[in-house]
Design a protein around this motif. Structure first.
Motif, PDB file in Angstrom:
ATOM      1  N   LYS A 139      70.665 110.887  17.016  1.00 54.12           N
ATOM      2  CA  LYS A 139      71.158 109.639  16.432  1.00 54.12           C
ATOM      3  C   LYS A 139      69.983 108.736  16.091  1.00 54.12           C
ATOM      4  O   LYS A 139      68.990 108.694  16.827  1.00 54.12           O
ATOM      5  CB  LYS A 139      72.093 108.905  17.404  1.00 54.12           C
ATOM      6  N   ILE A 140      70.103 108.021  14.961  1.00 53.35           N
ATOM      7  CA  ILE A 140      69.105 107.026  14.555  1.00 53.35           C
ATOM      8  C   ILE A 140      69.852 105.826  13.999  1.00 53.35           C
ATOM      9  O   ILE A 140      70.767 105.982  13.188  1.00 53.35           O
ATOM     10  CB  ILE A 140      68.160 107.568  13.463  1.00 53.35           C
ATOM     11  N   GLU A 141      69.473 104.655  14.442  1.00 47.50           N
ATOM     12  CA  GLU A 141      70.004 103.414  13.878  1.00 47.50           C
ATOM     13  C   GLU A 141      68.833 102.555  13.416  1.00 47.50           C
ATOM     14  O   GLU A 141      67.932 102.270  14.195  1.00 47.50           O
ATOM     15  CB  GLU A 141      70.834 102.635  14.894  1.00 47.50           C
ATOM     16  N   THR A 142      68.835 102.163  12.165  1.00 45.77           N
ATOM     17  CA  THR A 142      67.749 101.371  11.596  1.00 45.77           C
ATOM     18  C   THR A 142      68.330 100.131  10.930  1.00 45.77           C
ATOM     19  O   THR A 142      69.259 100.236  10.121  1.00 45.77           O
ATOM     20  CB  THR A 142      66.950 102.178  10.558  1.00 45.77           C
ATOM     21  N   THR A 143      67.780  98.978  11.275  1.00 48.37           N
ATOM     22  CA  THR A 143      68.185  97.722  10.658  1.00 48.37           C
ATOM     23  C   THR A 143      66.984  97.118   9.940  1.00 48.37           C
ATOM     24  O   THR A 143      65.927  96.922  10.540  1.00 48.37           O
ATOM     25  CB  THR A 143      68.721  96.718  11.685  1.00 48.37           C
ATOM     26  N   SER A 144      67.159  96.855   8.644  1.00 49.76           N
ATOM     27  CA  SER A 144      66.137  96.217   7.832  1.00 49.76           C
ATOM     28  C   SER A 144      66.809  95.086   7.072  1.00 49.76           C
ATOM     29  O   SER A 144      67.689  95.329   6.241  1.00 49.76           O
ATOM     30  CB  SER A 144      65.517  97.225   6.861  1.00 49.76           C
ATOM     31  N   GLY A 145      66.433  93.847   7.386  1.00 53.73           N
ATOM     32  CA  GLY A 145      67.109  92.698   6.802  1.00 53.73           C
ATOM     33  C   GLY A 145      68.543  92.643   7.288  1.00 53.73           C
ATOM     34  O   GLY A 145      68.804  92.677   8.486  1.00 53.73           O
ATOM     35  N   ILE A 146      69.490  92.621   6.341  1.00 55.30           N
ATOM     36  CA  ILE A 146      70.906  92.566   6.720  1.00 55.30           C
ATOM     37  C   ILE A 146      71.569  93.941   6.631  1.00 55.30           C
ATOM     38  O   ILE A 146      72.782  94.060   6.818  1.00 55.30           O
ATOM     39  CB  ILE A 146      71.672  91.562   5.833  1.00 55.30           C
ATOM     40  N   THR A 147      70.780  94.974   6.350  1.00 52.29           N
ATOM     41  CA  THR A 147      71.330  96.312   6.157  1.00 52.29           C
ATOM     42  C   THR A 147      71.038  97.187   7.364  1.00 52.29           C
ATOM     43  O   THR A 147      69.914  97.231   7.862  1.00 52.29           O
ATOM     44  CB  THR A 147      70.737  96.973   4.899  1.00 52.29           C
ATOM     45  N   THR A 148      72.060  97.916   7.823  1.00 51.18           N
ATOM     46  CA  THR A 148      71.908  98.854   8.927  1.00 51.18           C
ATOM     47  C   THR A 148      72.269 100.255   8.465  1.00 51.18           C
ATOM     48  O   THR A 148      73.300 100.455   7.815  1.00 51.18           O
ATOM     49  CB  THR A 148      72.803  98.457  10.119  1.00 51.18           C
TER      50      THR A 148
END
Length: 239
Positions: free
Chosen positions: A219-228
């Motif tokens: 599993k990978i979760e990435t948040t950049s700005g308001i996008t996940t």
């Protein structure tokens, strides 16, 4: 940038600089293993490596093309398991994995973006960095700094330089996580904080990676700005 982020489970963070030019040759020596002489010793394997091993991930609920180990290649005195080339929306990249004493290195070759809609094609330099140190205790950290250079097929476009600072931290070890209805044990959770400087502007992205022993990344979760972006393991084949 959005194209690069959507290409596959392992291209969200790993576009960077190759400082020297290396030739690639098929590897004909002994099969590489996760341990070698010297340094930290590890008997664990959080990314099993063999030809035809493959992992299929979903990206925000949509299944992606398989990530498959297709060859073993010798580069700069090291042997790598090379994944099939990942491409999406005119973006393509080759990635390779090697392991040494509990350090897991991902070598990302140049990211190539095809010309599209009046925008010229581009090439962004690749890098090699450590994804995981499986022997570190909870709280252990490591840092990577690199520079990415992007050049365009239209020489009137300037060369773009982007600076990256990445800090990785072990958050959990020996934990359990359920992904897609399957429960995985002996999981390591890693937080990756990526700080980016581009044309005097700063931005950041935070990712969480979960690696299961004898399975690989799950599993990978990435948040950049308001996008996940959420990437879950759907299926895998190990040989």
């Amino acid at each position: 940038m959005n194209k690069i982020k959507s290409i596959s489970a392992f291209l969200l963070l790993f576009s960077a600089v190759i400082l020297t030019s290396c030739s690639v040759e098929p590897y004909t020596g002994p099969m590489p293993s996760s341990a070698s002489n010297g340094g930290n010793q590890s008997t664990n394997d959080y990314w099993p490596s063999a030809i035809n091993n493959q992992w299929v991930f979903s990206l925000n609920g949509v299944n992606q093309a398989p990530l498959k180990m297709v060859s073993i290649d010798a580069i700069g005195g090291n042997s790598y398991y090379t994944f099939n080339s990942q491409s999406n929306g005119g973006v393509s990249q080759v990635t390779r994995l090697r392991k040494s004493n509990g350090d897991y290195y991902l070598k990302s070759e140049d990211v190539i973006v095809a010309a599209q809609g009046g925008i010229p094609g581009s090439t962004s330099t690749g890098t090699e960095r450590i994804l995981l140190k499986d022997y570190l205790a909870v709280g252990g950290t490591w840092t990577t700094d690199y520079v990415q250079t992007t050049t365009y097929t239209d020489p009137t476009y300037p060369v773009v330089t982007t600076n990256f600072n990445i800090v990785s931290t072990i958050l959990e070890k020996g934990s359990t996580l359920t992904v897609g209805g399957q429960t995985f044990n002996d999981v390591i959770k890693v937080r990756v904080v990526q700080n980016i400087t581009f044309s005097g502007q700063n931005s950041s992205a935070i990712s969480y990676y979960w690696y299961a022993k004898n399975v690989g990344p799950i599993k990978i979760e990435t948040t950049s700005g308001i996008t996940t972006y959420i990437q879950d393991l759907v299926s895998y084949i190990l040989n």
